[in-house]
Design a protein around this motif. Structure first.
Motif, mmCIF file in Angstrom:
data_model
loop_
_atom_site.group_PDB
_atom_site.id
_atom_site.type_symbol
_atom_site.label_atom_id
_atom_site.label_comp_id
_atom_site.label_asym_id
_atom_site.label_seq_id
_atom_site.Cartn_x
_atom_site.Cartn_y
_atom_site.Cartn_z
ATOM 1 N N TYR A 181 -9.855 -21.458 -39.169
ATOM 2 C CA TYR A 181 -10.944 -22.308 -39.642
ATOM 3 C C TYR A 181 -11.978 -22.442 -38.534
ATOM 4 O O TYR A 181 -11.711 -23.045 -37.484
ATOM 5 C CB TYR A 181 -10.412 -23.685 -40.043
ATOM 6 C CG TYR A 181 -11.437 -24.575 -40.716
ATOM 7 C CD1 TYR A 181 -11.409 -24.769 -42.090
ATOM 8 C CD2 TYR A 181 -12.432 -25.214 -39.991
ATOM 9 C CE1 TYR A 181 -12.340 -25.577 -42.720
ATOM 10 C CE2 TYR A 181 -13.373 -26.021 -40.605
ATOM 11 C CZ TYR A 181 -13.325 -26.205 -41.970
ATOM 12 O OH TYR A 181 -14.252 -27.005 -42.582
ATOM 13 N N CYS A 230 -13.067 -23.602 -45.675
ATOM 14 C CA CYS A 230 -12.174 -23.881 -46.797
ATOM 15 C C CYS A 230 -12.476 -23.017 -48.017
ATOM 16 O O CYS A 230 -11.550 -22.583 -48.719
ATOM 17 C CB CYS A 230 -12.217 -25.365 -47.155
ATOM 18 S SG CYS A 230 -13.864 -26.033 -47.493
ATOM 19 N N TYR A 289 -13.599 -33.583 -52.690
ATOM 20 C CA TYR A 289 -13.606 -34.300 -51.428
ATOM 21 C C TYR A 289 -12.177 -34.523 -50.952
ATOM 22 O O TYR A 289 -11.237 -34.556 -51.746
ATOM 23 C CB TYR A 289 -14.275 -35.668 -51.582
ATOM 24 C CG TYR A 289 -15.658 -35.630 -52.172
ATOM 25 C CD1 TYR A 289 -16.736 -35.130 -51.433
ATOM 26 C CD2 TYR A 289 -15.915 -36.104 -53.464
ATOM 27 C CE1 TYR A 289 -18.017 -35.097 -51.974
ATOM 28 C CE2 TYR A 289 -17.186 -36.085 -54.005
ATOM 29 C CZ TYR A 289 -18.237 -35.572 -53.255
ATOM 30 O OH TYR A 289 -19.498 -35.537 -53.784
ATOM 31 N N PRO A 301 -10.639 -37.073 -44.694
ATOM 32 C CA PRO A 301 -10.266 -36.213 -43.570
ATOM 33 C C PRO A 301 -9.316 -36.860 -42.581
ATOM 34 O O PRO A 301 -8.738 -36.173 -41.738
ATOM 35 C CB PRO A 301 -11.616 -35.904 -42.910
ATOM 36 C CG PRO A 301 -12.468 -37.084 -43.241
ATOM 37 C CD PRO A 301 -12.025 -37.539 -44.607
ATOM 38 N N HIS A 328 -11.876 -31.399 -40.174
ATOM 39 C CA HIS A 328 -12.406 -30.686 -41.323
ATOM 40 C C HIS A 328 -13.330 -31.581 -42.138
ATOM 41 O O HIS A 328 -13.127 -32.793 -42.238
ATOM 42 C CB HIS A 328 -11.263 -30.164 -42.205
ATOM 43 C CG HIS A 328 -10.438 -29.120 -41.516
ATOM 44 N ND1 HIS A 328 -9.173 -28.801 -41.917
ATOM 45 C CD2 HIS A 328 -10.702 -28.326 -40.448
ATOM 46 C CE1 HIS A 328 -8.674 -27.854 -41.138
ATOM 47 N NE2 HIS A 328 -9.594 -27.553 -40.240
ATOM 48 N N HIS A 372 -14.831 -30.565 -49.631
ATOM 49 C CA HIS A 372 -13.712 -29.636 -49.467
ATOM 50 C C HIS A 372 -13.587 -28.697 -50.670
ATOM 51 O O HIS A 372 -14.188 -28.916 -51.723
ATOM 52 C CB HIS A 372 -12.424 -30.440 -49.295
ATOM 53 C CG HIS A 372 -11.303 -29.691 -48.660
ATOM 54 N ND1 HIS A 372 -11.445 -28.915 -47.538
ATOM 55 C CD2 HIS A 372 -9.983 -29.595 -49.007
ATOM 56 C CE1 HIS A 372 -10.282 -28.379 -47.208
ATOM 57 N NE2 HIS A 372 -9.381 -28.787 -48.092
ATOM 58 N N TRP A 428 -10.366 -26.182 -52.604
ATOM 59 C CA TRP A 428 -8.976 -25.761 -52.648
ATOM 60 C C TRP A 428 -8.739 -25.031 -53.962
ATOM 61 O O TRP A 428 -9.687 -24.510 -54.558
ATOM 62 C CB TRP A 428 -8.034 -26.933 -52.399
ATOM 63 C CG TRP A 428 -8.046 -28.076 -53.382
ATOM 64 C CD1 TRP A 428 -7.169 -28.317 -54.392
ATOM 65 C CD2 TRP A 428 -8.975 -29.188 -53.409
ATOM 66 N NE1 TRP A 428 -7.489 -29.476 -55.052
ATOM 67 C CE2 TRP A 428 -8.568 -30.033 -54.466
ATOM 68 C CE3 TRP A 428 -10.092 -29.539 -52.640
ATOM 69 C CZ2 TRP A 428 -9.265 -31.201 -54.786
ATOM 70 C CZ3 TRP A 428 -10.785 -30.706 -52.965
ATOM 71 C CH2 TRP A 428 -10.375 -31.531 -54.017
ATOM 72 N N ASP A 440 -3.948 -27.038 -51.355
ATOM 73 C CA ASP A 440 -4.981 -26.990 -50.319
ATOM 74 C C ASP A 440 -4.601 -25.879 -49.351
ATOM 75 O O ASP A 440 -3.718 -26.045 -48.505
ATOM 76 C CB ASP A 440 -5.060 -28.339 -49.606
ATOM 77 C CG ASP A 440 -6.135 -28.368 -48.532
ATOM 78 O OD1 ASP A 440 -6.718 -27.308 -48.223
ATOM 79 O OD2 ASP A 440 -6.386 -29.456 -47.981
ATOM 80 N N THR A 499 -6.355 -24.527 -46.933
ATOM 81 C CA THR A 499 -6.794 -24.791 -45.568
ATOM 82 C C THR A 499 -5.767 -25.591 -44.775
ATOM 83 O O THR A 499 -5.628 -25.419 -43.562
ATOM 84 C CB THR A 499 -8.143 -25.530 -45.582
ATOM 85 O OG1 THR A 499 -9.122 -24.691 -46.205
ATOM 86 C CG2 THR A 499 -8.610 -25.889 -44.184
ATOM 87 N N TYR A 540 -7.277 -36.668 -52.155
ATOM 88 C CA TYR A 540 -8.247 -35.719 -52.699
ATOM 89 C C TYR A 540 -8.935 -36.295 -53.933
ATOM 90 O O TYR A 540 -8.328 -37.001 -54.735
ATOM 91 C CB TYR A 540 -7.557 -34.416 -53.116
ATOM 92 C CG TYR A 540 -6.944 -33.638 -51.983
ATOM 93 C CD1 TYR A 540 -7.543 -32.476 -51.502
ATOM 94 C CD2 TYR A 540 -5.756 -34.054 -51.393
ATOM 95 C CE1 TYR A 540 -6.976 -31.750 -50.468
ATOM 96 C CE2 TYR A 540 -5.188 -33.342 -50.354
ATOM 97 C CZ TYR A 540 -5.805 -32.188 -49.893
ATOM 98 O OH TYR A 540 -5.245 -31.481 -48.858
#
Length: 267
Positions: A143, A165, A189, A192, A197, A201, A203, A220, A222, A231
């Motif tokens: 990342y 991501c 979202y 974090p 990160h 977001h 995923w 996810d 990442t 989330y």
């Protein structure tokens, strides 16, 4: 958990624009594990709400007058719960098979095909196999913020060995599609916490065959973990292009600068 979210996207132009149009996926989805307690979009111009082909609550924003900048603010409060085992109830009217079709961003390359064949069976997968794929991608693609662009393909990010991501998600999707396993992109979202990160977001959801359960699980990539109550889901689609929070075009000369600020506070 309750997540207080504020997402501001700002554009500034070096010359006045005559016309702008933006497709917005900035309203959380209505799903069993998340409930919108309040939500508001604030911007200039004309805004029209609709539900897109994937069942996302969407808006079309048009500005048909000279303008030198644009700010779009989405904010509100969302209550979330952790879906057991990452399992997302399948309330879709679309067949999962539409999520086996590669796109420009998720097309298979020799590297993708090699990874997919090593990690996944053909046609169906169990949760443990999909999590092993996520862990491999997590380890193989570092990342690094700014190392790719929104137009970067899964194959390019894998070969480069770095990304963000959305690249992790695209590589995962490309591997699943190469093996005929339904998988789709998720934008939204994440709280974090103490990680570096971004709060905005991306995923994936993937279709599993786990004994007595056949359906979607949310992963996810990442962080190589299942989705939990930290989330908030905005949109699903085949890839970033279909589920991007803000995507559009403008008519006018000059350059453009965009900035995004996202703040998430768990309540």
């Amino acid at each position: 958990m309750q997540l207080s979210i504020r997402h501001e996207t700002s554009y500034s132009y070096t010359a006045p624009q005559a016309y702008s149009i933006q497709q917005l996926h900035l309203t959380p989805r209505a799903e069993a594990h998340q409930h919108v307690l309040n939500w508001h979009l604030s911007t200039v111009g004309q805004i029209h709400g609709y539900t897109d082909a994937y069942g996302n609550l969407s808006h079309m924003l048009t500005i048909n007058a000279p303008h030198s900048g644009l700010a779009i603010i989405a904010q509100g409060l969302v209550e979330t719960t952790t879906p057991p085992g990452g399992r997302i109830p399948n309330g879709d009217t679309l067949s999962p098979l539409i999520y086996t079709v590669p796109t420009r961003l998720t097309a298979a390359t020799p590297g993708i095909l090699e990874l997919a064949a090593a990690a996944l069976p053909d046609g169906k997968a169990q949760t443990r196999q999909l999590m092993q794929l996520a862990e491999h991608i997590f380890g193989a693609v570092t990342y690094i913020t700014g190392s790719t662009e929104v137009s970067t393909t899964a194959g390019s990010a894998l070969a480069q060995g770095s990304g963000v991501c959305q690249d992790h998600a695209h590589i995962f999707l490309a591997c699943c599609h190469a093996r005929g396993i339904p998988a789709r992109y998720v934008s939204g979202y994440i709280d974090p916490g103490n990680t570096s990160h971004a709060a905005s977001h991306a995923w994936v959801d993937a279709w599993v065959e786990d004994g007595g359960y056949s359906g979607w699980i949310s992963i996810d990539v990442t962080h190589a973990r299942l989705m939990d109550d930290s989330y908030c889901r905005l949109a699903i689609g085949r890839d970033y292009d279909a589920a991007a929070p803000v995507r559009g075009m403008r008519r006018g000369g000059g350059g453009e600068t965009m900035s995004v600020q996202v703040r998430i506070v768990p309540q």
